[in-house]
Scaffold this motif. Structure first.
Motif, PDB file in Angstrom:
ATOM      1  N   VAL A   4      40.472  38.666  31.400  1.00  0.00           N
ATOM      2  CA  VAL A   4      40.247  38.002  32.556  1.00  0.00           C
ATOM      3  C   VAL A   4      38.553  38.609  33.497  1.00  0.00           C
ATOM      4  CG1 VAL A   4      40.635  38.121  35.218  1.00  0.00           C
ATOM      5  CG2 VAL A   4      42.384  37.760  33.525  1.00  0.00           C
ATOM      6  N   ASP A   5      38.463  39.685  33.271  1.00  0.00           N
ATOM      7  CA  ASP A   5      37.098  40.363  33.717  1.00  0.00           C
ATOM      8  C   ASP A   5      35.850  39.892  32.601  1.00  0.00           C
ATOM      9  OD1 ASP A   5      38.077  41.338  35.954  1.00  0.00           O
ATOM     10  OD2 ASP A   5      38.476  43.369  35.106  1.00  0.00           O
ATOM     11  N   LEU A   6      36.484  39.710  31.545  1.00  0.00           N
ATOM     12  CA  LEU A   6      35.445  38.966  30.626  1.00  0.00           C
ATOM     13  C   LEU A   6      34.709  37.542  30.881  1.00  0.00           C
ATOM     14  CD1 LEU A   6      35.912  40.979  27.323  1.00  0.00           C
ATOM     15  CD2 LEU A   6      34.000  41.191  28.834  1.00  0.00           C
ATOM     16  N   GLY A   7      35.625  36.858  31.712  1.00  0.00           N
ATOM     17  CA  GLY A   7      35.555  35.421  32.066  1.00  0.00           C
ATOM     18  C   GLY A   7      36.541  34.311  31.312  1.00  0.00           C
ATOM     19  N   ALA A  42      41.599  28.354  44.308  1.00  0.00           N
ATOM     20  CA  ALA A  42      41.958  29.613  45.296  1.00  0.00           C
ATOM     21  C   ALA A  42      41.759  30.646  44.179  1.00  0.00           C
ATOM     22  CB  ALA A  42      43.375  29.521  45.668  1.00  0.00           C
ATOM     23  N   TYR A  43      41.791  30.504  42.956  1.00  0.00           N
ATOM     24  CA  TYR A  43      41.711  31.623  41.796  1.00  0.00           C
ATOM     25  C   TYR A  43      40.421  31.991  41.510  1.00  0.00           C
ATOM     26  CZ  TYR A  43      46.701  31.232  41.770  1.00  0.00           C
ATOM     27  OH  TYR A  43      48.150  31.203  41.854  1.00  0.00           O
ATOM     28  N   GLU A  44      39.204  30.992  41.986  1.00  0.00           N
ATOM     29  CA  GLU A  44      37.867  31.211  41.551  1.00  0.00           C
ATOM     30  C   GLU A  44      37.120  32.334  42.174  1.00  0.00           C
ATOM     31  OE1 GLU A  44      36.213  29.368  39.652  1.00  0.00           O
ATOM     32  OE2 GLU A  44      37.395  27.709  39.234  1.00  0.00           O
ATOM     33  N   GLY A  45      36.738  32.824  41.063  1.00  0.00           N
ATOM     34  CA  GLY A  45      35.941  34.379  41.445  1.00  0.00           C
ATOM     35  C   GLY A  45      36.673  35.726  41.498  1.00  0.00           C
ATOM     36  N   LEU A  46      38.073  35.255  40.994  1.00  0.00           N
ATOM     37  CA  LEU A  46      38.959  36.731  41.126  1.00  0.00           C
ATOM     38  C   LEU A  46      38.783  37.568  39.776  1.00  0.00           C
ATOM     39  CD1 LEU A  46      42.299  35.103  42.161  1.00  0.00           C
ATOM     40  CD2 LEU A  46      40.797  36.365  43.467  1.00  0.00           C
ATOM     41  N   THR A  47      38.879  38.755  40.042  1.00  0.00           N
ATOM     42  CA  THR A  47      38.651  39.871  39.079  1.00  0.00           C
ATOM     43  C   THR A  47      40.400  40.273  38.670  1.00  0.00           C
ATOM     44  OG1 THR A  47      38.803  41.558  40.327  1.00  0.00           O
ATOM     45  CG2 THR A  47      36.718  40.668  39.776  1.00  0.00           C
ATOM     46  N   LEU A  78      38.401  52.269  40.839  1.00  0.00           N
ATOM     47  CA  LEU A  78      37.348  53.033  41.405  1.00  0.00           C
ATOM     48  C   LEU A  78      35.934  52.362  41.442  1.00  0.00           C
ATOM     49  CD1 LEU A  78      38.532  56.165  39.682  1.00  0.00           C
ATOM     50  CD2 LEU A  78      38.725  55.871  42.073  1.00  0.00           C
ATOM     51  N   THR A  79      35.517  51.564  40.252  1.00  0.00           N
ATOM     52  CA  THR A  79      34.155  51.010  40.180  1.00  0.00           C
ATOM     53  C   THR A  79      34.156  49.751  40.861  1.00  0.00           C
ATOM     54  OG1 THR A  79      34.780  49.905  38.021  1.00  0.00           O
ATOM     55  CG2 THR A  79      33.961  52.400  38.241  1.00  0.00           C
ATOM     56  N   GLN A  80      35.186  48.890  41.049  1.00  0.00           N
ATOM     57  CA  GLN A  80      35.347  47.577  41.351  1.00  0.00           C
ATOM     58  C   GLN A  80      34.202  46.754  40.534  1.00  0.00           C
ATOM     59  OE1 GLN A  80      37.148  45.967  43.929  1.00  0.00           O
ATOM     60  NE2 GLN A  80      38.317  48.025  43.745  1.00  0.00           N
ATOM     61  N   GLY A  81      33.869  47.115  39.417  1.00  0.00           N
ATOM     62  CA  GLY A  81      32.839  46.252  38.584  1.00  0.00           C
ATOM     63  C   GLY A  81      33.578  45.782  37.333  1.00  0.00           C
ATOM     64  N   PRO A  82      32.569  44.915  36.757  1.00  0.00           N
ATOM     65  CA  PRO A  82      33.313  44.134  35.497  1.00  0.00           C
ATOM     66  C   PRO A  82      33.566  45.014  34.360  1.00  0.00           C
ATOM     67  CG  PRO A  82      30.905  43.856  35.729  1.00  0.00           C
ATOM     68  CD  PRO A  82      31.264  44.736  36.771  1.00  0.00           C
ATOM     69  N   PHE A  83      34.095  44.558  33.358  1.00  0.00           N
ATOM     70  CA  PHE A  83      34.331  45.200  32.084  1.00  0.00           C
ATOM     71  C   PHE A  83      33.070  45.856  31.465  1.00  0.00           C
ATOM     72  CE2 PHE A  83      34.975  45.626  27.437  1.00  0.00           C
ATOM     73  CZ  PHE A  83      36.167  46.306  27.451  1.00  0.00           C
ATOM     74  N   PRO A  84      32.760  46.869  31.149  1.00  0.00           N
ATOM     75  CA  PRO A  84      33.636  47.827  31.067  1.00  0.00           C
ATOM     76  C   PRO A  84      33.924  48.969  32.090  1.00  0.00           C
ATOM     77  CG  PRO A  84      31.840  48.539  29.773  1.00  0.00           C
ATOM     78  CD  PRO A  84      31.635  47.170  30.505  1.00  0.00           C
TER      79      PRO A  84
END
Length: 216
Positions: free
Chosen positions: A102-105, A114-119, A208-214
């Motif tokens: 999911v976080d890789l797109g 409604a699910y656009e842009g979700l992580t 903790l990071t709220q960032g994308p993979f990794p």
């Protein structure tokens, strides 16, 4: 004749009494055995945690490294524990791939607006709000109820091995010897344990990071 009889009677009075040494020895040996305290079992250290004693109920299971610091195996059937370990490990293997995908797109199209842009982290609340999480709960609950029947039968002595649902569509185990089957089981339980640790770490790092993979 009377004199000879008198002499023999007098001699017998001074002769030592006869006894069975074997019988007396046997009696003393039995008494000593009853008084002796039972020998304490030898201490066996756990291979994975040498400062703790090895849990004896784990013996004979594939992947056993003596890891049971809370000694659950002393009061919970190990077949049940192995069933739970395999189930959680398999789920975590799937979850690990799905969480990262999911976080890789990766998406299933068409994706609801409604699910656009979700992580992977923010998806949970959105799925609860729009009802998708309820469907997941329903279907997984149904599968869990069905699998419980097999677990109950196993605990009643059906002969089923923990985690065995007869699912081998590619035939990894067909025609394999017992040693080869155990090797495959060892690979699975090893990956299950690794996946449980990896998924826990991945989710923690993602939050903790709220960032994308990794998530670094």
């Amino acid at each position: 004749t009377v004199a000879i009889a008198s002499l023999l009677a007098s001699a017998s009075a001074f002769a030592p009494a006869t006894f069975s040494a074997r019988r007396v020895t046997s009696v003393h040996a039995d008494a000593a055995a009853e008084d002796a305290a039972p020998e304490a079992p030898a201490y066996v250290a756990s291979p994975s945690m040498p400062f703790l004693e090895y849990p004896p109920n784990l013996a004979g299971y594939v992947g056993d490294v003596g890891f049971d610091p809370f000694r659950f195996s002393d009061f919970v059937p190990v077949d049940f524990l192995r069933e739970a370990e395999l189930k959680h490990g398999r789920i975590c293997q799937l979850a690990l791939v799905g969480f990262a995908a999911v976080d890789l797109g990766f998406r299933i199209y068409p994706t609801p607006e409604a699910y656009e842009g979700l992580t992977s982290v923010t998806a949970h609340d959105a799925l609860v709000e729009y009802g998708a999480m309820g469907q997941i709960f329903l279907w997984t609950g149904l599968l869990e109820a069905l699998s419980t029947v097999a677990v109950i039968q196993m605990m009643e002595g059906s002969g089923r091995e923990p985690g065995d649902f007869g699912l081998d569509p590619i035939g990894f185990l067909s025609g394999k010897s017992e040693e080869e089957v155990n090797e495959m089981k060892l690979k699975e339980i090893t990956h299950c344990r690794l996946a449980m640790l990896a998924f826990s770490g991945m989710v923690t790092q993602a939050v903790l990071t709220q960032g994308p993979f990794p998530y670094v």
